[in-house]
Scaffold this active site. Structure first.
Site, short mmCIF file in Angstrom:
data_model
loop_
_atom_site.label_atom_id
_atom_site.label_comp_id
_atom_site.label_asym_id
_atom_site.label_seq_id
_atom_site.Cartn_x
_atom_site.Cartn_y
_atom_site.Cartn_z
N GLU A 38 50.30 66.00 -77.65
CA GLU A 38 51.01 64.86 -78.23
C GLU A 38 52.51 64.98 -77.87
OE1 GLU A 38 50.74 65.23 -82.49
OE2 GLU A 38 51.60 63.25 -82.88
N LYS A 109 48.96 55.98 -82.12
CA LYS A 109 48.48 56.77 -83.27
C LYS A 109 48.42 55.94 -84.55
CE LYS A 109 49.41 61.34 -85.35
NZ LYS A 109 50.35 62.47 -85.31
N CYS A 142 46.11 63.99 -82.83
CA CYS A 142 46.43 64.99 -83.85
C CYS A 142 45.91 64.65 -85.23
CB CYS A 142 47.95 65.23 -83.82
SG CYS A 142 48.39 66.84 -84.49
C1 ACM Z 1 50.47 65.82 -86.30
O1 ACM Z 1 49.81 64.80 -86.45
N1 ACM Z 1 51.30 65.95 -85.28
C2 ACM Z 1 50.38 66.93 -87.23
#
Ligand code: ACM
Length: 266
Positions: A38, A109, A142
């Site tokens: 990420e 995200k 993530c």
């Molecule tokens: C995250 O979502 N970077 C912990």
């Protein structure tokens, strides 16, 4: 199919150096699909949205993204990389699927973690599955791991491999992904970063331990916590087509959605 990950330690606020490091590490790889962390071009721990947008890339006008497309082209592979995506006044924590001929898909995200809520806009792209030469690829980023619905909706759309660019700071995800794989009978590639982002507002240490997990919930490989790691392995994505967990239980067909109605709109 040759798949894997590249784990490294991005330098905060230095997209040029980070991109150079990625290209130097991957220029000779022999892989079909590689997953990177990420926010791999920028580092993670932004102070606020003004700072994240300052370092973000507009994928239609980005030297970095263009050089990753060249890399994918030269190595004849696909990359999935997390990056800060600028879109007008908005900034998303995104992952791009990059192939030899360009950016094939961008996922933004959906579940922002902790202070990310002050640095990014919430993702507005649905969870979809991409076809790579007949192999079905799903993406999450993530913290999406905390929401089992994500892996499930990807599996229901036929995802065989779930790719998860990550900057994990908690310690639970790697083990939890074994369950996500088993309950959906899919492969998962988690590409995490390591090192520390030391910023005026505090420090965050990332947990490394990038991994590849099979549809049987078996760990194929897990990297060390605090080291660069380039890992590539051969898998058969068709293993993910077998959804039977016992002789008489199919993890998708045996669901009883009529008992899950409280999930709808709640
Ligand atoms: C995250 O979502 N970077 C912990």
């Amino acid at each position: 199919m040759k798949v894997g990950f590249y784990q490294f330690r991005p330098l905060f606020g230095n997209p040029i150096q980070n991109c150079k490091k990625i290209i130097a590490a991957l220029k000779d790889v022999d892989a079909d699909l590689l997953v990177l962390p990420e926010l791999a071009l920028t580092g993670y721990y932004f102070k606020n949205k003004a700072e994240s947008i300052k370092y973000a890339e507009d994928p239609d006008n980005s030297e970095r993204i263009d050089s990753l497309i060249n890399l994918a082209n030269e190595c004849n592979m696909h990359l999935i990389i997390g990056f800060a995506e600028k879109c007008g006044e908005q900034c998303f924590n995104s992952a791009a699927l990059i192939g030899p001929s360009g950016v094939q898909h961008i996922y933004r995200k959906v579940h922002l973690f902790n202070e990310e809520k002050f640095c990014f806009d919430p993702g507005d792209t649905p969870f979809i599955v991409n076809d790579l030469n007949g192999v079905k690829i799903g993406m999450m980023i993530c913290f999406d791991w905390v929401f089992p619905e994500v892996a499930r909706v990807l599996a229901l759309q036929g995802a065989q491999i779930i790719c998860q660019p990550s900057n994990l700071v908690l310690t639970f995800c790697q083990q939890t992904m074994l369950a996500r794989c088993l309950e959906n009978k899919v492969f998962a590639i988690t590409a995490n970063r390591y090192g520390v982002d030391k910023r005026p507002q505090g420090s965050l240490r990332f947990t490394g331990k990038s991994q590849v997990v099979t549809p049987g919930g078996v760990l194929l490989h897990r990297a060390f916590s605090q080291r660069d790691a380039l890992f590539i392995t051969e898998i058969n994505p068709e293993e993910a087509n077998n959804k039977m967990i016992t002789q008489h239980n199919n993890v998708l067909m045996d669901r009883r959605p009529e008992f899950y109605t409280s999930l709808n709109n709640k």
